[in-house]
Design a protein around this motif. Structure first.
Motif, PDB file in Angstrom:
ATOM      1  N   THR A  12     -12.551   6.914  -3.150  1.00 29.81           N
ATOM      2  CA  THR A  12     -12.896   5.673  -2.339  1.00 29.81           C
ATOM      3  C   THR A  12     -13.045   6.106  -0.797  1.00 29.81           C
ATOM      4  O   THR A  12     -11.860   6.588  -0.428  1.00 29.81           O
ATOM      5  CB  THR A  12     -11.580   4.458  -2.557  1.00 29.81           C
ATOM      6  N   ASP A  14     -13.035   5.748   3.158  1.00 30.84           N
ATOM      7  CA  ASP A  14     -12.691   4.699   4.275  1.00 30.84           C
ATOM      8  C   ASP A  14     -13.878   4.270   5.258  1.00 30.84           C
ATOM      9  O   ASP A  14     -14.556   5.517   5.563  1.00 30.84           O
ATOM     10  CB  ASP A  14     -11.510   5.508   5.044  1.00 30.84           C
ATOM     11  N   LYS A  16     -14.217   3.393   8.247  1.00 31.02           N
ATOM     12  CA  LYS A  16     -14.099   3.886   9.520  1.00 31.02           C
ATOM     13  C   LYS A  16     -14.106   5.411   9.836  1.00 31.02           C
ATOM     14  O   LYS A  16     -15.000   5.933  10.792  1.00 31.02           O
ATOM     15  CB  LYS A  16     -12.687   3.422  10.010  1.00 31.02           C
ATOM     16  N   THR A  17     -13.553   6.096   9.097  1.00 32.12           N
ATOM     17  CA  THR A  17     -13.381   7.700   9.059  1.00 32.12           C
ATOM     18  C   THR A  17     -14.549   8.412   8.422  1.00 32.12           C
ATOM     19  O   THR A  17     -14.767   9.470   8.686  1.00 32.12           O
ATOM     20  CB  THR A  17     -11.988   8.216   9.010  1.00 32.12           C
ATOM     21  N   CYS A  20     -12.571  10.320   2.236  1.00 32.70           N
ATOM     22  CA  CYS A  20     -12.075   9.805   1.134  1.00 32.70           C
ATOM     23  C   CYS A  20     -10.700   9.555   1.145  1.00 32.70           C
ATOM     24  O   CYS A  20      -9.992  10.501   1.640  1.00 32.70           O
ATOM     25  CB  CYS A  20     -12.482  10.741  -0.177  1.00 32.70           C
ATOM     26  N   PHE A  21     -10.273   8.373   0.707  1.00 29.83           N
ATOM     27  CA  PHE A  21      -8.590   8.149   0.635  1.00 29.83           C
ATOM     28  C   PHE A  21      -8.055   9.001  -0.315  1.00 29.83           C
ATOM     29  O   PHE A  21      -6.848   9.242  -0.057  1.00 29.83           O
ATOM     30  CB  PHE A  21      -8.564   6.568   0.242  1.00 29.83           C
ATOM     31  N   LEU A  57      -4.694   8.175   8.019  1.00 24.60           N
ATOM     32  CA  LEU A  57      -4.865   7.904   6.652  1.00 24.60           C
ATOM     33  C   LEU A  57      -3.775   8.065   5.708  1.00 24.60           C
ATOM     34  O   LEU A  57      -3.291   9.287   6.087  1.00 24.60           O
ATOM     35  CB  LEU A  57      -6.226   8.134   6.087  1.00 24.60           C
TER      36      LEU A  57
END
Length: 67
Positions: A12, A14, A16-17, A20-21, A57
């Motif tokens: 998944t 993010d 904004k950044t 990957c989470f 994160l």
């Protein structure tokens, strides 16, 4: 996943950044992962936790096994 991959099957991103989470890699890094030399993959993996921390994160844990 293999020892030479930080993937934990969360996958998944993010918005904004662009990280990957689950593993902290970018989409371009994920796309070329298997064509990277082992040393390059290992060097990248060394910095992933710090990269995610710097981006603010918290990694999502691995998905539970189905059973």
């Amino acid at each position: 996943m293999s020892k030479e991959s930080p993937c934990i099957a969360v996958c998944t991103m993010d918005p904004k950044t662009k990280l990957c989470f689950g593993c902290g890699r970018t989409l371009p890094e994920i796309a070329r992962w298997h064509s990277m030399a082992t040393a390059e993959r290992l060097a990248l993996m060394e910095g992933l936790a710090a990269r995610m921390t710097e981006a603010g994160l918290t990694p999502i844990g691995p998905r539970p096994a189905r059973g």
